[in-house]
Design an enzyme around this catalytic site. Sequence first.
Site, PDB file in Angstrom:
ATOM      1  N   ALA A 170      15.553  -1.684 -19.080  1.00  0.00           N
ATOM      2  CA  ALA A 170      15.326  -1.332 -20.490  1.00  0.00           C
ATOM      3  C   ALA A 170      14.355  -2.299 -21.158  1.00  0.00           C
ATOM      4  O   ALA A 170      14.430  -2.566 -22.339  1.00  0.00           O
ATOM      5  CB  ALA A 170      16.649  -1.314 -21.239  1.00  0.00           C
ATOM      6  N   ALA A 171      13.426  -2.831 -20.345  1.00  0.00           N
ATOM      7  CA  ALA A 171      12.499  -3.837 -20.889  1.00  0.00           C
ATOM      8  C   ALA A 171      11.181  -3.234 -21.361  1.00  0.00           C
ATOM      9  O   ALA A 171      10.394  -3.900 -22.023  1.00  0.00           O
ATOM     10  CB  ALA A 171      12.237  -4.918 -19.837  1.00  0.00           C
ATOM     11  N   ARG A 190       4.675   5.481 -26.282  1.00  0.00           N
ATOM     12  CA  ARG A 190       4.391   6.879 -26.614  1.00  0.00           C
ATOM     13  C   ARG A 190       5.368   7.481 -27.619  1.00  0.00           C
ATOM     14  O   ARG A 190       5.142   8.557 -28.140  1.00  0.00           O
ATOM     15  CB  ARG A 190       4.357   7.721 -25.339  1.00  0.00           C
ATOM     16  N   GLY A 232       6.585  -5.042 -14.546  1.00  0.00           N
ATOM     17  CA  GLY A 232       6.915  -4.094 -13.485  1.00  0.00           C
ATOM     18  C   GLY A 232       8.404  -3.954 -13.233  1.00  0.00           C
ATOM     19  O   GLY A 232       9.187  -4.867 -13.477  1.00  0.00           O
ATOM     20  N   GLY A 242       5.752   8.875  -9.510  1.00  0.00           N
ATOM     21  CA  GLY A 242       5.572   8.363  -8.157  1.00  0.00           C
ATOM     22  C   GLY A 242       5.851   9.480  -7.148  1.00  0.00           C
ATOM     23  O   GLY A 242       6.732  10.305  -7.360  1.00  0.00           O
ATOM     24  N   ASN A 284       9.502  10.694  -7.234  1.00  0.00           N
ATOM     25  CA  ASN A 284      10.546   9.676  -7.333  1.00  0.00           C
ATOM     26  C   ASN A 284      11.236   9.797  -8.693  1.00  0.00           C
ATOM     27  O   ASN A 284      10.603   9.649  -9.729  1.00  0.00           O
ATOM     28  CB  ASN A 284       9.893   8.293  -7.184  1.00  0.00           C
ATOM     29  N   ASN A 325       9.831   9.896 -22.696  1.00  0.00           N
ATOM     30  CA  ASN A 325       8.689   9.021 -22.970  1.00  0.00           C
ATOM     31  C   ASN A 325       8.074   9.278 -24.336  1.00  0.00           C
ATOM     32  O   ASN A 325       7.379   8.431 -24.875  1.00  0.00           O
ATOM     33  CB  ASN A 325       7.629   9.186 -21.880  1.00  0.00           C
TER      34      ASN A 325
END
Length: 489
Positions: free
Chosen positions: A11-12, A17, A82, A145, A175, A233
């Site tokens: 949750a970082a 958007r 990441g 992905g 993914n 998003n």
Amino acid sequence: MTHQLAVVILAAGQGTRMRSATPKVLHRIGGRSLIAHVLDTAAGLSPRTVIAVVRHERELVSQAIVDHAPHTVLVEQDEVPGTGRAVELALAALPGDFDGSIVVLSGDVPLIDVPTLQRLVEGHTREGRGMTLLSAMFDDPTGLGRIVRDASGAMRGIVEEKDADEAQRRIAEINGGVYVFARRALEDALAVIGTDNAQGEKYLTDAASRILAAGGAVDAVATDDTWLIAGVNDRAQLAEVGRELNRRIVLAHQRAGVTVQDPATTWIDADVSIEADVEILPGTFLHGATSIATGAVIGPDTTLVDCEVGSGARIRRSEATLAVFSAGATVGPYSYIRPGTELGEGGKIGAFVETKNAKIGDGSKVPHLSYVGDAVIGTGSNVGAGTIVANYDGVRKHQAVVGDGVRIGSKNVLVSPVTIEDGAYTAAGTVVRKNVPAGSLAMNVAPQRNIEGWVVANRPGTDSAAAAQRGEDEREQGSAEAREEGDRG
Ligand code: UD1
Ligand code: CA
């Protein structure tokens, strides 16, 4: 000893958007924040520990997490970006002796459910894999992905869209971002994953090829139910996922015996409880911790927030917050029920009534056009149409107390603090400023005086004066005829 689980919730991220001052994972669907849905699902797995990784809007997100699930361990991500880095830091917070499976979830993928995760963990453990993830076939896999497989169909790795070549972009299997890992295999993989890719991030997805290279097993298990991995998003996806969550909640209630006439216009929060044989009519919104007992009929066009509705109660075209409606009570249409309202068994709050902090006893009725605020009304009493409880003196609020079996006339004003004792009556139009003893009739309206000829004398030339004149003429003619008749007879 049962197989041990840890859950890591990512949750970082920033959630750019959403274009919102509110962090993405704190946006709500089904009456809870996105992160709360994921925390609840995590708890449903009975894990040894739940770790949430935060960074963007850290204070707000952390507060929301501990408010909802106080035992969550919070880990702050550093400046290395990441998903891989996020999980690496979470692993460092695990007890050293923990050697079970690690489930990784995203704070912005709220519909993932417990049974799906349990099956994923089960297969992962049974096959002794280093990594198992949830995948799906997408007609339009853009942005996600891709699962890369060899000619035999064995999984070889995951490639992010931005790093994919032409052929890889055509892969439909994506993914889902929901994973199970073996701790040691994951730790070893993360130790050697770099940031040499299109986004300059440490990808969690690179763990797949690393685990394979180290001799471990990995696989992607495809789900038909793509909503389980739907990410939020932007605001459009928030609405879509919210609508789907609502569809699932409504369906679960229908399967448990609740009639929902129009699922498309019925919105039910995740925490609402409804017994069998409740009927919900179109345009109904049930929010928060609302509970509804069997036989009640709610709607149409009704909103209940944190309300308790007893069996057989009937609430239509009304809005209520933090109120209790006992068995067989009726409300509406068009009433506004504010916090602290308690309506007794068989009681009635009728049309165009506003109540607040009002206890209305069993069988008592406020049928029409009233305001009842800061009042206690006993049992079997009736409040006449248009009655107002004047609870506010401009500085402070005061209470009105009404006993059992009281009959308040139409259009009374109860000037609080005031008490009307058991069995008392008040006349229409009474302004009740003094207590009314049990069994008395209260009235303070001046006797009516009719001033004859007032309109013709004081409003000459008006329609009313003309009508009054005609009425007077007719009356005179009538009495003249009556006299003639009398003379003849
Ligand atoms: C990720 C996957 C992608 C998958 C998709 C599914 C990677 C590299 N890619 O992409 O293969 O198809 O999810 O939804 O993992 N986060 C952190 N720290 C970070 C970056 C992200 O905690 O440094 C969190 C985000 O807040 C979010 C989750 O990780 O909850 C996923 O991150 P996001 O940036 O949305 O990854 P995707 O690009 O969607
Ligand atoms: Ca995402």
